[in-house]
Write a protein that holds these residues in place. Structure first.
Motif, PDB file in Angstrom:
ATOM      1  N   GLU A 128      -0.067 -23.506 -61.051  1.00 19.33           N
ATOM      2  CA  GLU A 128      -0.090 -23.087 -59.568  1.00 19.33           C
ATOM      3  C   GLU A 128       0.925 -22.145 -59.130  1.00 19.33           C
ATOM      4  N   GLU A 129       2.161 -22.393 -59.739  1.00 22.35           N
ATOM      5  CA  GLU A 129       3.512 -21.646 -59.440  1.00 22.35           C
ATOM      6  C   GLU A 129       3.260 -20.158 -59.983  1.00 22.35           C
ATOM      7  N   LEU A 130       2.890 -20.113 -61.388  1.00 22.42           N
ATOM      8  CA  LEU A 130       3.021 -19.104 -61.991  1.00 22.42           C
ATOM      9  C   LEU A 130       1.674 -17.851 -62.203  1.00 22.42           C
ATOM     10  N   MET A 131       0.584 -18.395 -61.841  1.00 23.63           N
ATOM     11  CA  MET A 131      -0.794 -17.584 -61.667  1.00 23.63           C
ATOM     12  C   MET A 131      -0.481 -16.499 -60.789  1.00 23.63           C
ATOM     13  N   PRO A 132       0.262 -16.769 -59.498  1.00 25.53           N
ATOM     14  CA  PRO A 132       0.425 -15.614 -58.884  1.00 25.53           C
ATOM     15  C   PRO A 132       1.406 -14.610 -59.201  1.00 25.53           C
ATOM     16  N   ILE A 133       2.063 -14.998 -60.302  1.00 21.63           N
ATOM     17  CA  ILE A 133       2.966 -14.157 -60.998  1.00 21.63           C
ATOM     18  C   ILE A 133       2.453 -13.350 -62.111  1.00 21.63           C
ATOM     19  N   VAL A 134       1.451 -13.842 -63.139  1.00 17.67           N
ATOM     20  CA  VAL A 134       0.756 -13.210 -64.009  1.00 17.67           C
ATOM     21  C   VAL A 134      -0.207 -12.452 -63.687  1.00 17.67           C
ATOM     22  N   THR A 176      -2.723 -11.988 -59.512  1.00 21.25           N
ATOM     23  CA  THR A 176      -2.600 -11.618 -58.201  1.00 21.25           C
ATOM     24  C   THR A 176      -1.874 -12.480 -57.394  1.00 21.25           C
ATOM     25  N   PRO A 177      -0.854 -12.069 -56.533  1.00 25.74           N
ATOM     26  CA  PRO A 177      -0.563 -10.793 -56.187  1.00 25.74           C
ATOM     27  C   PRO A 177       0.518  -9.862 -56.937  1.00 25.74           C
ATOM     28  N   THR A 178       1.328 -10.568 -57.835  1.00 22.76           N
ATOM     29  CA  THR A 178       2.355 -10.017 -58.291  1.00 22.76           C
ATOM     30  C   THR A 178       1.889  -9.058 -59.364  1.00 22.76           C
ATOM     31  N   VAL A 179       0.837  -8.997 -60.208  1.00 25.57           N
ATOM     32  CA  VAL A 179       0.339  -8.257 -61.194  1.00 25.57           C
ATOM     33  C   VAL A 179       0.134  -6.923 -60.326  1.00 25.57           C
ATOM     34  N   SER A 214      -9.374 -10.404 -49.251  1.00 26.25           N
ATOM     35  CA  SER A 214      -8.712  -9.225 -50.074  1.00 26.25           C
ATOM     36  C   SER A 214      -7.341  -9.424 -50.722  1.00 26.25           C
ATOM     37  N   ASN A 215      -7.244  -8.884 -51.658  1.00 20.27           N
ATOM     38  CA  ASN A 215      -5.859  -8.722 -52.598  1.00 20.27           C
ATOM     39  C   ASN A 215      -5.258  -7.804 -52.513  1.00 20.27           C
ATOM     40  N   PRO A 216      -3.828  -7.634 -52.839  1.00 14.73           N
ATOM     41  CA  PRO A 216      -2.897  -8.757 -52.773  1.00 14.73           C
ATOM     42  C   PRO A 216      -2.654  -9.358 -51.505  1.00 14.73           C
ATOM     43  N   ASP A 223      -2.462 -18.237 -39.205  1.00 17.94           N
ATOM     44  CA  ASP A 223      -3.216 -17.605 -37.824  1.00 17.94           C
ATOM     45  C   ASP A 223      -4.345 -18.650 -38.079  1.00 17.94           C
ATOM     46  N   ALA A 224      -5.423 -18.640 -39.129  1.00 20.28           N
ATOM     47  CA  ALA A 224      -6.524 -19.071 -39.017  1.00 20.28           C
ATOM     48  C   ALA A 224      -6.656 -20.472 -38.477  1.00 20.28           C
ATOM     49  N   TYR A 225      -5.618 -21.459 -39.060  1.00 19.34           N
ATOM     50  CA  TYR A 225      -5.549 -22.666 -38.831  1.00 19.34           C
ATOM     51  C   TYR A 225      -4.883 -22.923 -37.382  1.00 19.34           C
ATOM     52  N   THR A 226      -3.963 -22.300 -36.881  1.00 21.86           N
ATOM     53  CA  THR A 226      -3.245 -22.529 -35.594  1.00 21.86           C
ATOM     54  C   THR A 226      -4.217 -22.032 -34.518  1.00 21.86           C
ATOM     55  N   LEU A 227      -4.809 -20.753 -34.619  1.00 21.61           N
ATOM     56  CA  LEU A 227      -5.767 -20.313 -33.727  1.00 21.61           C
ATOM     57  C   LEU A 227      -7.373 -21.092 -33.556  1.00 21.61           C
ATOM     58  N   THR A 228      -7.466 -21.948 -34.527  1.00 23.83           N
ATOM     59  CA  THR A 228      -8.516 -22.661 -34.116  1.00 23.83           C
ATOM     60  C   THR A 228      -8.397 -24.270 -33.998  1.00 23.83           C
ATOM     61  N   ASP A 229      -7.040 -24.367 -34.009  1.00 23.43           N
ATOM     62  CA  ASP A 229      -6.725 -25.828 -33.833  1.00 23.43           C
ATOM     63  C   ASP A 229      -7.160 -26.631 -35.083  1.00 23.43           C
ATOM     64  N   GLY A 230      -7.019 -26.006 -36.217  1.00 21.77           N
ATOM     65  CA  GLY A 230      -7.315 -26.643 -37.381  1.00 21.77           C
ATOM     66  C   GLY A 230      -8.531 -27.177 -37.766  1.00 21.77           C
ATOM     67  N   ARG A 231      -9.481 -26.429 -36.883  1.00 20.96           N
ATOM     68  CA  ARG A 231     -11.065 -26.714 -36.916  1.00 20.96           C
ATOM     69  C   ARG A 231     -11.772 -25.821 -38.238  1.00 20.96           C
ATOM     70  N   CYS A 232     -11.086 -24.363 -38.514  1.00 18.47           N
ATOM     71  CA  CYS A 232     -11.609 -23.880 -39.273  1.00 18.47           C
ATOM     72  C   CYS A 232     -11.620 -24.190 -41.021  1.00 18.47           C
ATOM     73  N   LEU A 233     -12.414 -23.533 -41.675  1.00 20.40           N
ATOM     74  CA  LEU A 233     -12.541 -23.705 -43.281  1.00 20.40           C
ATOM     75  C   LEU A 233     -12.260 -22.425 -43.584  1.00 20.40           C
ATOM     76  N   PHE A 234     -10.903 -22.269 -44.268  1.00 21.09           N
ATOM     77  CA  PHE A 234     -10.377 -21.239 -44.434  1.00 21.09           C
ATOM     78  C   PHE A 234     -10.132 -20.838 -45.953  1.00 21.09           C
ATOM     79  N   ALA A 235     -10.328 -19.738 -46.684  1.00 25.06           N
ATOM     80  CA  ALA A 235      -9.990 -19.415 -47.857  1.00 25.06           C
ATOM     81  C   ALA A 235      -9.470 -18.001 -48.278  1.00 25.06           C
ATOM     82  N   SER A 236      -8.800 -17.928 -49.098  1.00 23.46           N
ATOM     83  CA  SER A 236      -7.950 -16.542 -49.155  1.00 23.46           C
ATOM     84  C   SER A 236      -8.415 -16.141 -50.657  1.00 23.46           C
ATOM     85  N   GLY A 237      -7.890 -14.771 -50.883  1.00 24.81           N
ATOM     86  CA  GLY A 237      -7.956 -14.316 -52.274  1.00 24.81           C
ATOM     87  C   GLY A 237      -6.775 -14.473 -52.871  1.00 24.81           C
TER      88      GLY A 237
END
Length: 575
Positions: A99-105, A107-110, A413-415, A425-439
């Motif tokens: 979980e910690e190192l995948m973003p290193i080896v 996206t986004p660090t690659v 979109s990546n990175p 922004d997604a959670y705050t502006l929808t008062d926690g109602r949104c279902l959010f995912a990111s790349g």
């Protein structure tokens, strides 16, 4: 590390100087973990400190050094250095803290590492094939030391993540992808081959950079390009077999679609940007379906972007909707796309290509902005794959919250700096109602009332390693889109109700090895049931079969085999 350093190739019967082995290269394979006996037999006694060190201690040192570093690029360089010197230790640490190192080896660090590739270069990894090598690709493949390659990841460097044309610097992507083949699905690293096809670059900055490592020429877009890719595909299959998996990665839109159409019925191949992204995004929608209680056929989806990723996701959503009873026309009518020129609608001045035609609709009215599109089309889900930054503005997010009790917002979109909005922004502006995912990853979000949400990361690593493992083990020769539909369903099923309540749409990355193994099992069951597999006899216990083949990070013994002769004694009384 280089294939010539792999442990399985170490000499057993004779000291290395009698086998032509470089001893200084040999001892780095597992560092101080060699026993005294192994050091003596291999002729490396004295080249290491006297202590025999366990892998546990080595991992502790590795992790302590990583924790001292704060710069992601510094961590990337250190990690890749360990991979070169001690492959099994590298994968152990990566798997234990994925979980910690995948973003290193990856996206986004690659992405940052790719932009700096010529500046942080230590030693080459993978195979480099240039447009000037036409007619000689097979001989270049013959130079690769491993003879039993099962999976190839290839890029031409034209569209690296959201960073554009990086030419030969794109090698970081296939190297990173194949790291995840091993870490996430246990595919043996020596069976993986990263390749970059260098046909030049249109990146003026690189063409002026004295440290750039590729051809100093504009990108070749002539017939010679197609001839080179054809020759490469034929050479791979000729050398490694018809069921060798060839994954296309980060090709430009204009080549990505036509190459997958051209090769999918002839080779065992897929494009992760199209099919892998589609599968992981659909899995997120299927998980959201569970949270909302509304079937996928009742959703309207608006895409920001109309390229490879958007079209791949849209086509797989259509397949999922058709599987549950809609016609193709009914399904495509529920999907809209908005690109740099506005909505894909009939009669607009800008042309659409043949891949987009199914999603070109009659104009719904005066739409001048993405916000207008949201308010006019009233989608239940917006999916960002444009790679253009924060285009899910506060007003867009608020509009989605006003239109839907549980708005679905995927900023894929990546990175990270290219994501369409932040998780906060997604959670705050929808008062926690949104279902959010990111790349790319975002951390947990705490709202003012104390509620904590863990954003889902729609990472392709949930899909392609498990699919690749199944394909390799079952001898699939052609990968159907239905395989990725099956993979999406399998991934969504592995999300627990508790994880869904936490705001997750995907299982924790820390559990990705088990997720990938389960996916491989399910996909194997599917391809054998559908007659797509060519490796027989079919394993009846697929769970046991998959788990038995998964590579582990324990060190091998370098001691020669010893055995007794049964029934024979060499005591003095027998003399």
């Amino acid at each position: 590390m280089g294939a010539h350093q792999r442990k399985g190739q170490a000499p057993h019967a004779q000291p290395p100087h009698q086998q032509g082995v470089n001893r200084s290269a040999l001892w780095v394979i597992q560092g101080m973990a060699f026993t005294l006996q192994e050091r003596q037999i291999l002729g490396i006694h004295g080249l290491l400190p006297p202590k025999v060190e366990t892998q546990d201690i080595q991992a502790m040192r590795f992790q302590k050094n990583l924790k001292k570093m704060t710069d992601p690029l510094e961590k990337y360089i250190y990690l890749m250095g360990i991979q070169e010197r001690n492959e099994r230790l590298f994968y152990r640490v990566l798997m234990e803290d994925i979980e910690e190192l995948m973003p290193i080896v990856y996206t986004p660090t690659v992405g940052l590492a790719c932009t700096q590739y010529g500046h942080i270069f230590r030693r080459p990894k993978g195979l480099f094939i240039s447009i000037r090598d036409r007619g000689h690709v097979r001989s270049i493949l013959d130079n690769w030391p491993e003879t039993n390659v099962a999976a190839v990841v290839v890029t031409d460097g034209e569209r690296i993540l959201g960073l554009g044309d990086l030419g030969v610097y794109g090698m970081g992507i296939p190297v990173g992808k194949l790291c995840l083949y091993t870490a996430c699905a246990g595919i043996r690293p020596e069976k993986c081959l990263p390749v970059v096809i260098d046909v030049g670059t249109d990146n003026e900055t690189l063409l002026k950079d004295p440290l750039y490592m590729g051809l100093y020429q504009k990108r070749d877009r002539s017939q010679a390009y197609d001839d080179l890719i054809d020759e490469f595909m034929e050479a791979v299959v000729d050398k490694y077999g018809q069921d060798t998996l060839i994954q296309f990665e980060d090709f430009g839109n204009h080549n990505a679609f036509r190459l997958i159409r051209k090769y999918r019925e002839k080779y065992c191949t897929f494009n992760d940007d199209i099919q892998g992204t589609a599968s992981v995004a659909l899995a997120g929608l299927l998980a959201a379906q569970r949270a909302i209680g509304k079937p996928i056929t009742e959703h309207r989806v608006l895409f920001l972007g109309a390229g490879e990723a958007a079209l791949g996701i849209a086509n797989l959503i259509v397949m999922a909707m058709m599987e549950t009873g809609l016609s193709q026309t009914e399904a495509t009518e529920k999907i809209w796309m908005y690109d740099a020129h506005g909505l894909l609608v009939k009669g607009r001045p800008q042309k659409t290509d043949s891949n987009q035609e199914a999603f070109v609709h009659d104009s719904p009215g005066d739409v001048q902005s993405f916000l207008d599109a949201v308010n006019t089309i009233q989608p239940t889900a917006i999916i960002g794959v444009a790679g253009a930054g924060r285009l899910f503005t506060h007003d867009v997010i608020k509009a989605m919250g006003a239109l839907n009790e549980r708005p679905i917002i995927f900023a894929l979109s990546n990175p990270t700096n290219k994501a369409e909005c932040t998780a906060e922004d997604a959670y705050t502006l929808t008062d926690g109602r949104c279902l959010f995912a990111s790349g790319s990853p975002f951390g947990p979000v705490t709202l003012s009332d104390g509620r904590v949400f863990t954003p889902g990361q729609g990472n392709n690593a949930y899909i392609f390693p498990g699919v690749a493992l199944a394909v390799v083990l079952s001898g699939v020769r052609h990968i159907s889109d239905t395989v990725f539909l099956e993979a999406a369903k399998t991934l969504a099923e592995q999300l627990t109700d508790k994880e869904l309540e936490e705001g997750r749409l995907y299982p924790p990355l820390s559990n990705i090895r088990e997720v990938s193994v389960q996916m491989a099992i399910k996909v194997m069951e599917y391809v054998y049931a559908k007659g797509m597999a060519f490796r027989y006899p079919e394993p009846m216990d697929k769970n046991g079969f998959v788990r038995a083949t998964v590579w582990n990070t324990s060190y091998d013994s370098f001691l020669p085999d010893t055995y007794d002769w049964p029934g024979v004694s060499f005591s003095p009384k027998n003399k």
